[in-house]
Motif scaffolding. Structure first.
Motif, PDB file in Angstrom:
ATOM      1  N   MET A  76     -38.614  12.262   2.262  1.00  0.00           N
ATOM      2  CA  MET A  76     -39.758  11.690   2.970  1.00  0.00           C
ATOM      3  C   MET A  76     -39.659  12.048   4.455  1.00  0.00           C
ATOM      4  O   MET A  76     -38.611  11.949   5.052  1.00  0.00           O
ATOM      5  CB  MET A  76     -39.764  10.157   2.776  1.00  0.00           C
ATOM      6  CG  MET A  76     -40.937   9.468   3.426  1.00  0.00           C
ATOM      7  SD  MET A  76     -40.939   7.677   3.197  1.00  0.00           S
ATOM      8  CE  MET A  76     -41.685   7.555   1.590  1.00  0.00           C
ATOM      9  N   ARG A 123     -44.258   9.967   7.500  1.00  0.00           N
ATOM     10  CA  ARG A 123     -44.547   9.199   6.285  1.00  0.00           C
ATOM     11  C   ARG A 123     -43.761   7.907   6.268  1.00  0.00           C
ATOM     12  O   ARG A 123     -44.274   6.859   5.876  1.00  0.00           O
ATOM     13  CB  ARG A 123     -44.208  10.030   5.040  1.00  0.00           C
ATOM     14  CG  ARG A 123     -45.343  10.940   4.628  1.00  0.00           C
ATOM     15  CD  ARG A 123     -45.034  11.591   3.329  1.00  0.00           C
ATOM     16  NE  ARG A 123     -45.179  10.623   2.242  1.00  0.00           N
ATOM     17  CZ  ARG A 123     -45.367  10.967   0.980  1.00  0.00           C
ATOM     18  NH1 ARG A 123     -45.419  12.236   0.653  1.00  0.00           N
ATOM     19  NH2 ARG A 123     -45.490  10.056   0.047  1.00  0.00           N
ATOM     20  N   SER A 124     -42.502   7.989   6.685  1.00  0.00           N
ATOM     21  CA  SER A 124     -41.662   6.798   6.717  1.00  0.00           C
ATOM     22  C   SER A 124     -42.232   5.754   7.673  1.00  0.00           C
ATOM     23  O   SER A 124     -42.271   4.562   7.365  1.00  0.00           O
ATOM     24  CB  SER A 124     -40.241   7.188   7.131  1.00  0.00           C
ATOM     25  OG  SER A 124     -39.440   6.054   7.240  1.00  0.00           O
ATOM     26  N   GLN A 166     -45.694   4.451   6.199  1.00  0.00           N
ATOM     27  CA  GLN A 166     -45.563   3.702   4.948  1.00  0.00           C
ATOM     28  C   GLN A 166     -44.608   2.522   5.124  1.00  0.00           C
ATOM     29  O   GLN A 166     -44.244   1.873   4.155  1.00  0.00           O
ATOM     30  CB  GLN A 166     -45.100   4.619   3.828  1.00  0.00           C
ATOM     31  CG  GLN A 166     -46.174   5.629   3.449  1.00  0.00           C
ATOM     32  CD  GLN A 166     -45.790   6.474   2.254  1.00  0.00           C
ATOM     33  OE1 GLN A 166     -44.638   6.524   1.838  1.00  0.00           O
ATOM     34  NE2 GLN A 166     -46.772   7.148   1.693  1.00  0.00           N
ATOM     35  N   LYS A 223     -41.341   2.227   5.907  1.00  0.00           N
ATOM     36  CA  LYS A 223     -40.080   2.305   5.175  1.00  0.00           C
ATOM     37  C   LYS A 223     -38.905   2.156   6.128  1.00  0.00           C
ATOM     38  O   LYS A 223     -39.024   2.361   7.336  1.00  0.00           O
ATOM     39  CB  LYS A 223     -39.975   3.654   4.444  1.00  0.00           C
ATOM     40  CG  LYS A 223     -41.034   3.869   3.375  1.00  0.00           C
ATOM     41  CD  LYS A 223     -40.914   2.858   2.257  1.00  0.00           C
ATOM     42  CE  LYS A 223     -41.947   3.099   1.176  1.00  0.00           C
ATOM     43  NZ  LYS A 223     -41.965   2.045   0.186  1.00  0.00           N
ATOM     44  N   PRO A 272     -35.896   3.019   8.341  1.00  0.00           N
ATOM     45  CA  PRO A 272     -35.635   4.272   9.047  1.00  0.00           C
ATOM     46  C   PRO A 272     -34.336   4.956   8.599  1.00  0.00           C
ATOM     47  O   PRO A 272     -34.193   6.170   8.755  1.00  0.00           O
ATOM     48  CB  PRO A 272     -35.532   3.838  10.513  1.00  0.00           C
ATOM     49  CG  PRO A 272     -35.180   2.400  10.460  1.00  0.00           C
ATOM     50  CD  PRO A 272     -35.791   1.855   9.202  1.00  0.00           C
ATOM     51  N   ARG A 331     -35.194   5.507   4.318  1.00  0.00           N
ATOM     52  CA  ARG A 331     -36.608   5.841   4.082  1.00  0.00           C
ATOM     53  C   ARG A 331     -37.062   5.478   2.666  1.00  0.00           C
ATOM     54  O   ARG A 331     -37.951   6.113   2.106  1.00  0.00           O
ATOM     55  CB  ARG A 331     -36.884   7.313   4.395  1.00  0.00           C
ATOM     56  CG  ARG A 331     -36.681   7.626   5.863  1.00  0.00           C
ATOM     57  CD  ARG A 331     -37.018   9.030   6.226  1.00  0.00           C
ATOM     58  NE  ARG A 331     -36.822   9.236   7.662  1.00  0.00           N
ATOM     59  CZ  ARG A 331     -36.857  10.415   8.263  1.00  0.00           C
ATOM     60  NH1 ARG A 331     -37.088  11.493   7.579  1.00  0.00           N
ATOM     61  NH2 ARG A 331     -36.663  10.498   9.549  1.00  0.00           N
ATOM     62  N   GLU A 332     -36.440   4.474   2.082  1.00  0.00           N
ATOM     63  CA  GLU A 332     -36.827   4.032   0.737  1.00  0.00           C
ATOM     64  C   GLU A 332     -37.205   2.555   0.720  1.00  0.00           C
ATOM     65  O   GLU A 332     -38.223   2.182   0.154  1.00  0.00           O
ATOM     66  CB  GLU A 332     -35.700   4.302  -0.258  1.00  0.00           C
ATOM     67  CG  GLU A 332     -35.542   5.777  -0.565  1.00  0.00           C
ATOM     68  CD  GLU A 332     -34.389   6.047  -1.511  1.00  0.00           C
ATOM     69  OE1 GLU A 332     -34.057   5.157  -2.310  1.00  0.00           O
ATOM     70  OE2 GLU A 332     -33.823   7.140  -1.420  1.00  0.00           O
ATOM     71  N   SER A 366     -42.841  -0.527  13.214  1.00  0.00           N
ATOM     72  CA  SER A 366     -42.243   0.554  12.443  1.00  0.00           C
ATOM     73  C   SER A 366     -41.818   1.698  13.365  1.00  0.00           C
ATOM     74  O   SER A 366     -40.706   2.221  13.253  1.00  0.00           O
ATOM     75  CB  SER A 366     -43.238   1.033  11.386  1.00  0.00           C
ATOM     76  OG  SER A 366     -42.659   2.016  10.571  1.00  0.00           O
ATOM     77  N   HIS A 394     -37.912   2.975  14.174  1.00  0.00           N
ATOM     78  CA  HIS A 394     -37.619   4.389  13.922  1.00  0.00           C
ATOM     79  C   HIS A 394     -37.124   5.098  15.183  1.00  0.00           C
ATOM     80  O   HIS A 394     -36.474   6.132  15.094  1.00  0.00           O
ATOM     81  CB  HIS A 394     -38.851   5.111  13.361  1.00  0.00           C
ATOM     82  CG  HIS A 394     -39.040   4.907  11.887  1.00  0.00           C
ATOM     83  ND1 HIS A 394     -39.612   3.774  11.366  1.00  0.00           N
ATOM     84  CD2 HIS A 394     -38.708   5.677  10.834  1.00  0.00           C
ATOM     85  CE1 HIS A 394     -39.634   3.866  10.047  1.00  0.00           C
ATOM     86  NE2 HIS A 394     -39.089   5.006   9.693  1.00  0.00           N
ATOM     87  N   HIS A 448     -32.232   8.742  10.679  1.00  0.00           N
ATOM     88  CA  HIS A 448     -32.270   8.898   9.224  1.00  0.00           C
ATOM     89  C   HIS A 448     -30.894   9.341   8.725  1.00  0.00           C
ATOM     90  O   HIS A 448     -30.269  10.224   9.283  1.00  0.00           O
ATOM     91  CB  HIS A 448     -33.328   9.926   8.856  1.00  0.00           C
ATOM     92  CG  HIS A 448     -33.413  10.219   7.400  1.00  0.00           C
ATOM     93  ND1 HIS A 448     -33.457   9.238   6.443  1.00  0.00           N
ATOM     94  CD2 HIS A 448     -33.477  11.385   6.725  1.00  0.00           C
ATOM     95  CE1 HIS A 448     -33.532   9.784   5.241  1.00  0.00           C
ATOM     96  NE2 HIS A 448     -33.544  11.098   5.394  1.00  0.00           N
TER      97      HIS A 448
END
Ligand SMILES: [Zn+2]
Length: 121
Positions: free
Chosen positions: A1, A5-6, A9, A11, A13, A16-17, A107, A111, A116
């Motif tokens: 990802m 997108r992370s 969406q 998610k 950081p 990313r899930e 978000s 991040h 990541h």
């Protein structure tokens, strides 16, 4: 990802899930800003320090100013709407977009501080 997108969406950081927010729909206002304490996949603590998300207000401000400038310029240069009426249109956009911007800015903020980690959790 990807990073973008992370961010959009909402998610974690780090992996990313996992989801940042309890409810990913920012227009459910009762649950706006309700975040999980830790990531469900990698166990990252989302509040890095007390008051961590106060800095997200700067991101929120920047995003709202950017949105306002884009809307103003589009309407000013490509329509015949009087500029004072454009200000009212921008105010409506700001009110409608505020819950989404609040969540996106949180978000973006986390991040900016957590890199990541591509290893599998
Ligand atoms: Zn995670």
């Amino acid at each position: 990802m990807t990073l973008l997108r992370s961010i959009f969406q909402f998610k974690c950081p780090n992996c990313r899930e996992g989801s940042l927010f309890v409810n990913s729909n920012p227009y459910k206002l009762r649950e706006l800003n309700k975040m999980h304490e830790r990531c469900s996949k990698c166990n990252l603590k989302f509040s890095l320090e007390p008051g961590f998300y106060q800095g997200a207000a700067y991101v929120s401000y920047a995003l709202q100013v950017l949105n306002s400038l884009i809307i103003f310029n589009l309407l000013f240069w490509f329509t015949t709407i009087y500029w004072k009426d454009i200000i009212y249109i921008i105010l409506v956009f700001i009110i409608i977009l505020t819950p989404y911007i609040v969540v996106v800015s949180r978000s973006v903020w986390i991040h900016m501080f957590v890199k990541h980690n591509s290893k599998k959790f």
